[in-house]
Write a protein that holds these residues in place. Structure first.
Motif, PDB file in Angstrom:
ATOM      1  N   ALA A  28     -43.767  24.700  14.025  1.00 53.05           N
ATOM      2  CA  ALA A  28     -44.758  25.670  14.486  1.00 53.05           C
ATOM      3  C   ALA A  28     -45.720  26.000  13.364  1.00 53.05           C
ATOM      4  CB  ALA A  28     -44.071  26.953  14.955  1.00 53.05           C
ATOM      5  N   ALA A  29     -46.911  26.441  13.736  1.00 54.35           N
ATOM      6  CA  ALA A  29     -47.883  27.000  12.799  1.00 54.35           C
ATOM      7  C   ALA A  29     -48.170  28.412  13.277  1.00 54.35           C
ATOM      8  CB  ALA A  29     -49.156  26.169  12.774  1.00 54.35           C
ATOM      9  N   VAL A  30     -47.957  29.385  12.400  1.00 47.49           N
ATOM     10  CA  VAL A  30     -48.117  30.789  12.766  1.00 47.49           C
ATOM     11  C   VAL A  30     -49.182  31.405  11.872  1.00 47.49           C
ATOM     12  CG1 VAL A  30     -46.938  33.006  12.966  1.00 47.49           C
ATOM     13  CG2 VAL A  30     -45.701  30.894  13.461  1.00 47.49           C
ATOM     14  N   LYS A  31     -50.159  32.068  12.478  1.00 46.10           N
ATOM     15  CA  LYS A  31     -51.245  32.699  11.735  1.00 46.10           C
ATOM     16  C   LYS A  31     -50.689  33.843  10.890  1.00 46.10           C
ATOM     17  CE  LYS A  31     -55.472  35.321  12.385  1.00 46.10           C
ATOM     18  NZ  LYS A  31     -56.314  36.010  13.351  1.00 46.10           N
ATOM     19  N   ALA A  32     -51.028  33.860   9.605  1.00 41.70           N
ATOM     20  CA  ALA A  32     -50.637  34.947   8.708  1.00 41.70           C
ATOM     21  C   ALA A  32     -51.635  36.078   8.877  1.00 41.70           C
ATOM     22  CB  ALA A  32     -50.613  34.448   7.269  1.00 41.70           C
TER      23      ALA A  32
END
Length: 160
Positions: A28-32
């Motif tokens: 997954a890629a999760v926005k910081a």
């Protein structure tokens, strides 16, 4: 915009150049999300990009110069936790609910071991017939059930 990327089973000698991650399984890629205040937590989510099975090491990779204050990481699935079992013991059902693990049994005596995401045994209980609940914090757990005959079943579940 900065992202946190989640990977499994990384095994590189040097991460100074993050291009070494190019062929690894990204989950997954999760926005910081910045808050400019350590005391103001934010929740964020990202869709899983790969389906995986089994037990894996999970790595969170940051590509930022800014700091991070992680309050918790949770993985959620669309699967029915009671259906994700490696083996079953006849007469035993196990599932997660809000703040508890439920063990329903027609078997007289069971040993229930609960392991956290890091693989540490955090609880052990002997339960009898009927519905038994074990209080647990929100998270993902492995529950190992054994009966007096030596049968063992392992369940993966989440407590919300």
């Amino acid at each position: 915009m900065h992202f946190r990327h989640f990977y499994i089973d990384l095994n590189h000698d040097d991460y100074s150049d993050l291009s070494v991650l190019e062929n690894d399984t990204k989950l997954a890629a999760v926005k910081a999300q910045g808050t400019s205040n350590w005391g103001t937590p934010k929740k964020t989510a990202g869709a899983m990009t790969s389906k995986i099975e089994g037990v894996h090491d999970l790595f969170m990779v940051f590509n930022t110069d800014a700091g991070a204050n992680i309050h918790g990481v949770y993985l959620d699935t669309d699967y029915d936790p009671s259906s994700i079992s490696t083996v079953t013991i006849e007469g035993v059902k196990v599932w997660g609910i809000a703040n508890a693990i439920c063990v329903e049994s027609t078997v007289e005596s069971l040993i229930v071991d609960v392991y956290n995401f890091a693989g540490q045994n955090i609880s052990q209980a002997e339960v009898g017939t009927g519905l038994n609940t074990l209080s647990m914090a929100r998270g993902i757990y492995l529950v190992r059930i054994s009966d007096a005959k030596g049968n063992v079943a392992t369940y993966k579940l989440s407590v919300k």
